[in-house]
Write a protein that holds these residues in place. Structure first.
Motif, PDB file in Angstrom:
ATOM      1  N   GLN A 167     -28.016  14.311  65.763  1.00 19.14           N
ATOM      2  CA  GLN A 167     -28.073  12.882  65.458  1.00 19.14           C
ATOM      3  C   GLN A 167     -27.037  12.081  66.239  1.00 19.14           C
ATOM      4  N   VAL A 168     -27.080  12.267  67.557  1.00 20.71           N
ATOM      5  CA  VAL A 168     -26.130  11.570  68.415  1.00 20.71           C
ATOM      6  C   VAL A 168     -26.815  11.160  69.720  1.00 20.71           C
ATOM      7  N   ILE A 169     -26.442   9.995  70.219  1.00 17.48           N
ATOM      8  CA  ILE A 169     -26.861   9.533  71.537  1.00 17.48           C
ATOM      9  C   ILE A 169     -25.626   9.528  72.424  1.00 17.48           C
ATOM     10  N   VAL A 170     -25.763  10.041  73.632  1.00 14.97           N
ATOM     11  CA  VAL A 170     -24.653  10.073  74.584  1.00 14.97           C
ATOM     12  C   VAL A 170     -24.983   9.116  75.725  1.00 14.97           C
ATOM     13  N   GLY A 171     -24.146   8.100  75.880  1.00 20.04           N
ATOM     14  CA  GLY A 171     -24.352   7.121  76.935  1.00 20.04           C
ATOM     15  C   GLY A 171     -24.002   7.674  78.300  1.00 20.04           C
ATOM     16  N   ALA A 172     -24.243   6.890  79.322  1.00 18.85           N
ATOM     17  CA  ALA A 172     -24.015   7.324  80.696  1.00 18.85           C
ATOM     18  C   ALA A 172     -22.562   7.681  80.970  1.00 18.85           C
ATOM     19  N   ASP A 173     -21.620   7.028  80.244  1.00 19.36           N
ATOM     20  CA  ASP A 173     -20.200   7.299  80.456  1.00 19.36           C
ATOM     21  C   ASP A 173     -19.658   8.358  79.508  1.00 19.36           C
ATOM     22  N   GLY A 174     -20.542   8.987  78.747  1.00 19.40           N
ATOM     23  CA  GLY A 174     -20.126  10.039  77.820  1.00 19.40           C
ATOM     24  C   GLY A 174     -19.816   9.544  76.415  1.00 19.40           C
ATOM     25  N   THR A 175     -19.886   8.241  76.189  1.00 17.96           N
ATOM     26  CA  THR A 175     -19.641   7.706  74.850  1.00 17.96           C
ATOM     27  C   THR A 175     -20.728   8.179  73.897  1.00 17.96           C
ATOM     28  N   GLU A 176     -20.324   8.613  72.701  1.00 13.87           N
ATOM     29  CA  GLU A 176     -21.279   9.104  71.717  1.00 13.87           C
ATOM     30  C   GLU A 176     -21.524   8.064  70.632  1.00 13.87           C
ATOM     31  N   TYR A 177     -22.788   7.937  70.250  1.00 14.19           N
ATOM     32  CA  TYR A 177     -23.187   7.010  69.205  1.00 14.19           C
ATOM     33  C   TYR A 177     -23.971   7.794  68.160  1.00 14.19           C
ATOM     34  N   ARG A 178     -23.431   7.916  66.971  1.00 11.17           N
ATOM     35  CA  ARG A 178     -24.110   8.655  65.913  1.00 11.17           C
ATOM     36  C   ARG A 178     -25.141   7.759  65.232  1.00 11.17           C
ATOM     37  N   PHE A 179     -26.253   8.353  64.838  1.00 13.24           N
ATOM     38  CA  PHE A 179     -27.279   7.591  64.138  1.00 13.24           C
ATOM     39  C   PHE A 179     -27.755   8.348  62.906  1.00 13.24           C
ATOM     40  N   GLU A 180     -28.260   7.608  61.942  1.00 16.08           N
ATOM     41  CA  GLU A 180     -28.779   8.184  60.708  1.00 16.08           C
ATOM     42  C   GLU A 180     -30.301   8.275  60.789  1.00 16.08           C
ATOM     43  N   ILE A 181     -30.840   9.252  60.090  1.00 19.18           N
ATOM     44  CA  ILE A 181     -32.288   9.426  60.058  1.00 19.18           C
ATOM     45  C   ILE A 181     -32.660  10.147  58.768  1.00 19.18           C
ATOM     46  N   ASP A 182     -33.792   9.797  58.212  1.00 20.20           N
ATOM     47  CA  ASP A 182     -34.289  10.459  57.013  1.00 20.20           C
ATOM     48  C   ASP A 182     -34.498  11.944  57.299  1.00 20.20           C
ATOM     49  N   PRO A 183     -33.972  12.843  56.466  1.00 20.77           N
ATOM     50  CA  PRO A 183     -34.075  14.287  56.736  1.00 20.77           C
ATOM     51  C   PRO A 183     -35.512  14.782  56.881  1.00 20.77           C
ATOM     52  N   PHE A 184     -36.421  14.237  56.082  1.00 20.86           N
ATOM     53  CA  PHE A 184     -37.816  14.668  56.169  1.00 20.86           C
ATOM     54  C   PHE A 184     -38.433  14.254  57.502  1.00 20.86           C
ATOM     55  N   LYS A 185     -38.177  13.020  57.924  1.00 20.07           N
ATOM     56  CA  LYS A 185     -38.705  12.548  59.210  1.00 20.07           C
ATOM     57  C   LYS A 185     -38.101  13.350  60.367  1.00 20.07           C
ATOM     58  N   LYS A 186     -36.828  13.671  60.243  1.00 18.88           N
ATOM     59  CA  LYS A 186     -36.160  14.492  61.260  1.00 18.88           C
ATOM     60  C   LYS A 186     -36.833  15.860  61.353  1.00 18.88           C
ATOM     61  N   HIS A 187     -37.082  16.469  60.207  1.00 18.01           N
ATOM     62  CA  HIS A 187     -37.737  17.780  60.170  1.00 18.01           C
ATOM     63  C   HIS A 187     -39.097  17.727  60.861  1.00 18.01           C
ATOM     64  N   CYS A 188     -39.868  16.688  60.562  1.00 23.50           N
ATOM     65  CA  CYS A 188     -41.207  16.570  61.151  1.00 23.50           C
ATOM     66  C   CYS A 188     -41.148  16.458  62.668  1.00 23.50           C
ATOM     67  N   LEU A 189     -40.213  15.667  63.192  1.00 26.22           N
ATOM     68  CA  LEU A 189     -40.088  15.534  64.647  1.00 26.22           C
ATOM     69  C   LEU A 189     -39.609  16.831  65.292  1.00 26.22           C
ATOM     70  N   LEU A 190     -38.616  17.451  64.699  1.00 26.43           N
ATOM     71  CA  LEU A 190     -38.091  18.692  65.263  1.00 26.43           C
ATOM     72  C   LEU A 190     -39.153  19.788  65.311  1.00 26.43           C
ATOM     73  N   GLU A 191     -40.027  19.810  64.300  1.00 22.39           N
ATOM     74  CA  GLU A 191     -41.059  20.836  64.221  1.00 22.39           C
ATOM     75  C   GLU A 191     -42.389  20.399  64.832  1.00 22.39           C
ATOM     76  N   GLY A 192     -42.484  19.121  65.241  1.00 23.08           N
ATOM     77  CA  GLY A 192     -43.727  18.624  65.814  1.00 23.08           C
ATOM     78  C   GLY A 192     -44.848  18.508  64.800  1.00 23.08           C
ATOM     79  N   LEU A 193     -44.517  18.020  63.604  1.00 22.25           N
ATOM     80  CA  LEU A 193     -45.491  17.966  62.513  1.00 22.25           C
ATOM     81  C   LEU A 193     -45.935  16.531  62.235  1.00 22.25           C
ATOM     82  N   ASP A 194     -47.223  16.265  62.451  1.00 23.34           N
ATOM     83  CA  ASP A 194     -47.794  15.009  61.988  1.00 23.34           C
ATOM     84  C   ASP A 194     -48.396  15.268  60.605  1.00 23.34           C
TER      85      ASP A 194
END
Length: 201
Positions: free
Chosen positions: A148-175
């Motif tokens: 749950q992190v985005i790394v910018g071009a200069d290496g800066t990290e930006y943490r983001f929140e996401i619903d655990p269920f939605k995260k699971h579905c994307l990680l597993e490729g589940l529609d």
């Protein structure tokens, strides 16, 4: 549905607020029920002139952003009507992640169902990533869903929140269909039991 784990890619800057679904995919393209083939019509009215030729000033018609897999944009992205063709067109173009301060709820949820990760970040962080995106191919952005992190071009990290269920579905490729098929054995067992208990049904 394609799994989403970690993506390092060119990001296209679209510094515009209130981009509605009609801007993303105009109504004349809503006749199809196919998810493929809509990428060419993405942002149709901004990408093309009345003569059908590309608008050279639009970011997705320029190198290197033609190959962008990340879109950095303004607040309230995906507002307007609830057409699912909007994420279909985005995905078919090749964009797998959108970064914005906010989204319309229906569009946001439709993204997850179509394998797109919509990341919500504070405006000031989006502004910094917009600057990265404007640098083009020399400033790739990394999106790490697992951590749950985005790394910018200069290496800066930006943490983001996401619903655990939605995260699971994307990680597993589940529609929605994939989620149902995860329970296939239980569904089969239920149908067998019902058939034995009520053969007349």
């Amino acid at each position: 549905m394609e799994k989403f784990d970690k993506l390092t890619a060119i990001a296209a800057p679209l510094p515009q607020i209130n981009v509605d679904t009609d801007m993303i995919i105009p109504k004349q393209y809503l006749k199809t029920i196919k998810r493929s083939g809509l990428g060419v019509a993405l942002f149709d009215e901004m990408r093309y002139g009345d003569d059908g030729r590309e608008n050279p000033d639009f970011v997705l018609n320029q190198e290197p952003w033609r190959d962008a897999e990340i879109l950095v944009t303004g607040a309230n992205f995906g507002c307007g009507s609830s057409r699912e063709h909007a994420p279909w067109a985005i995905k078919d173009f090749g964009i797998r992640c959108i970064i914005a301060p906010s989204y319309a709820d229906i569009f946001y949820n439709n993204c997850f169902k179509n394998g797109i990760l919509p990341v919500t970040l504070p405006q000031e962080q989006v502004d910094r990533l917009m600057e990265d995106a404007q640098q083009g191919g020399n400033a790739r952005i990394t999106v790490d869903l697992e951590n749950q992190v985005i790394v910018g071009a200069d290496g800066t990290e930006y943490r983001f929140e996401i619903d655990p269920f939605k995260k699971h579905c994307l990680l597993e490729g589940l529609d929605d269909i994939g989620l149902t098929l995860e329970r296939a054995s239980e569904i089969d067992a239920y149908e067998s039991r019902v058939a034995a208990e009520r053969p007349w049904v």
